[in-house]
Design an enzyme around this catalytic site. Structure first.
Site, PDB file in Angstrom:
ATOM      1  N   ASP A 162       0.813  -1.227   0.000  1.00  0.00           N
ATOM      2  CA  ASP A 162       0.000   0.000   0.000  1.00  0.00           C
ATOM      3  C   ASP A 162       0.846   1.276   0.000  1.00  0.00           C
ATOM      4  OD1 ASP A 162      -2.043  -1.830   0.315  1.00  0.00           O
ATOM      5  OD2 ASP A 162      -2.236  -1.507   2.468  1.00  0.00           O
ATOM      6  N   ILE A 309      -3.888 -10.932  -6.236  1.00  0.00           N
ATOM      7  CA  ILE A 309      -2.929 -11.091  -7.346  1.00  0.00           C
ATOM      8  C   ILE A 309      -1.813 -10.048  -7.185  1.00  0.00           C
ATOM      9  CG2 ILE A 309      -2.682 -10.728  -9.868  1.00  0.00           C
ATOM     10  CD1 ILE A 309      -4.381 -13.102  -9.508  1.00  0.00           C
TER      11      ILE A 309
HETATM   12  O1  F6P Z   1      -2.290  -3.977   3.438  1.00  0.00           O
HETATM   13  C1  F6P Z   1      -2.142  -4.808   2.328  1.00  0.00           C
HETATM   14  C2  F6P Z   1      -3.481  -5.247   1.821  1.00  0.00           C
HETATM   15  O2  F6P Z   1      -3.269  -6.082   0.697  1.00  0.00           O
HETATM   16  C3  F6P Z   1      -4.454  -4.124   1.503  1.00  0.00           C
HETATM   17  O3  F6P Z   1      -4.180  -3.498   0.284  1.00  0.00           O
HETATM   18  C4  F6P Z   1      -5.760  -4.866   1.558  1.00  0.00           C
HETATM   19  O4  F6P Z   1      -6.847  -4.015   1.868  1.00  0.00           O
HETATM   20  C5  F6P Z   1      -5.547  -5.842   2.672  1.00  0.00           C
HETATM   21  O5  F6P Z   1      -4.164  -6.016   2.796  1.00  0.00           O
HETATM   22  C6  F6P Z   1      -6.202  -7.161   2.453  1.00  0.00           C
HETATM   23  O6  F6P Z   1      -6.019  -7.920   3.583  1.00  0.00           O
HETATM   24  P1  F6P Z   1      -6.315  -9.479   3.641  1.00  0.00           P
HETATM   25  O7  F6P Z   1      -5.203 -10.187   2.954  1.00  0.00           O
HETATM   26  O8  F6P Z   1      -6.360  -9.778   5.087  1.00  0.00           O
HETATM   27  O9  F6P Z   1      -7.611  -9.705   2.942  1.00  0.00           O
END
Ligand code: F6P
Length: 384
Positions: A162, A309
């Site tokens: 992010d 992905i």
């Molecule tokens: O912080 C990284 C991230 O991939 C975000 O972009 C996303 O909102 C979140 O983690 C998704 O988390 P999880 O893998 O727990 O669904």
């Protein structure tokens, strides 16, 4: 002489332990991210080359060291050989391992959470770890800061696709995620062109629009919607209509998962996992599709949610290099007993800041950022 600084655990180093190698515990917490393995490898190799240290991995963040018996592995050069090219993390990760809010099962089978920090500190003492390296995002570094306040000799290494940590210009994983998103976007453009369609691609990024902004510029989107600039659907429709003449034309939209309409809120649902308090963001691409259809948008609209992905596969060379430099820096900080700090990459230099500073401010896209200006100058609409 004890090498652990004042605020740390003050572990006793008697004559016999001083002849032994100093033990470093490394862990990866939160979502996985391309480049984690490169940090682990660099730390292990730097420690091995120094000769006075050895590195252990705690499996699934702090969960490993908290288990009885502990799930920790000694990391040797042969164990880490070649892992810098692999995605994920060889020592596993979790977003359910916050020692301040740790999931515990009760006798009746139900779950609750409790603060296990003192247990954790005791286990780290028992196993004679003299330094902890916590590789993680903003949530993980907030945990690092709390543990440092409790006396743990801890160092943070920032990771996240992010790019939402303000103390560092870049986090490893971000560049790879942008590359994956851009390549995916390129593939959608061909369908948009061929079918005269609106193609909407939803990317990750939580409350920051960095992935969306970079992808929109690299991929040549017409519209880019990010959390920092709430969008107006009428304005989005206006831009779409501009591109359509007599049923011809196409539009490509990149939307960040955390984007929201003016006066609206983010779309998603609370995680049902005990000890995981984050909202699973999703649904904004379909919200935009429905809103355009409701406004009689002349084009066919399709959505793609890129999801995990973006976090998978092999890291780009840039992320491998950044992650390796950060792993080496973490080791140097251990040697210098610079605990309570997080490694940073600022103005093309590897450095560090206190964890307190590192976790004090979220890294949003500033509306005055040069890339917002760049995007607007080439006609990308933010739906304002
Ligand atoms: O912080 C990284 C991230 O991939 C975000 O972009 C996303 O909102 C979140 O983690 C998704 O988390 P999880 O893998 O727990 O669904």
């Amino acid at each position: 002489m004890c090498w652990v600084k004042e605020k740390s655990l003050n572990l006793p180093l008697n004559q016999s332990t001083s002849l032994m190698k100093k033990k470093i515990l490394v862990l990866t917490g939160g979502g996985d991210c391309p480049g984690l393995n490169a940090v682990i490898r660099a730390l292990t190799k730097a420690a091995k080359n120094n000769g006075a240290y050895e590195v252990w991995g705690s499996l699934e963040a702090f969960n490993g060291i908290l288990q009885e018996p502990p799930e920790i592995v000694k990391l040797t050069p042969s164990k880490v050989a070649g892992i810098h090219v692999k995605g994920g993390t060889i020592i596993k990760t979790t977003n359910r391992g916050n020692p301040l809010d740790y999931p515990v099962q009760l006798a009746d089978g139900s779950w609750t959470t409790k603060d296990v920090c003192q247990d954790l500190i005791q286990k780290i003492k028992d196993h004679q770890f003299e330094a902890i390296v916590n590789i993680g995002g903003d949530g993980s570094q907030m945990i690092s800061q709390k543990l440092f306040e409790l006396g743990l000799p801890i160092i943070g290494v920032p990771k996240t696709i992010d790019n939402d940590l303000s103390a560092t210009d870049l986090t490893f994983g971000f560049t790879t995620a942008v590359q994956i998103a851009t390549e995916s976007f390129d593939k959608l453009v061909t369908t948009a062109e061929s079918h005269h369609r609106v193609m909407i691609m939803e990317v990750m990024g939580r409350d920051a629009g960095w992935i969306a902004l970079h992808t929109a510029i690299a991929g040549g989107a017409e519209i880019c919607l990010i959390p920092e600039i709430p969008f107006d659907m009428d304005s989005v429709l206006k831009k779409v209509n501009k591109r359509y003449k007599k049923g011809k034309g196409f539009v490509n939209i990149v939307v960040a998962e955390g984007a929201k309409p003016v006066g609206g809120t983010v779309l998603g649902e609370a995680s049902k996992d005990v000890g995981d308090r984050h909202i699973k963001l999703a649904g904004i691409a379909n919200y935009i599709r429905r809103s355009l259809e409701d406004r009689n948008c002349p084009a066919q609209i399709r959505t793609t949610v890129l999801g995990h992905i973006q976090r998978g596969g092999t890291p780009l060379a840039f992320d491998r290099i950044l992650a390796t430099a950060m792993g080496v820096k973490a080791f140097e900080m251990i040697k210098a007993a610079e605990f309570g700090r997080m490694v940073t990459f600022r103005n093309n230099k590897i450095n560090s800041v206190t964890l307190k500073v590192a976790t004090s401010k979220y890294h949003h896209v500033d509306k005055k950022h040069y890339l917002i200006h760049t995007a607007k100058s080439i006609g990308i609409s933010f739906g304002e």
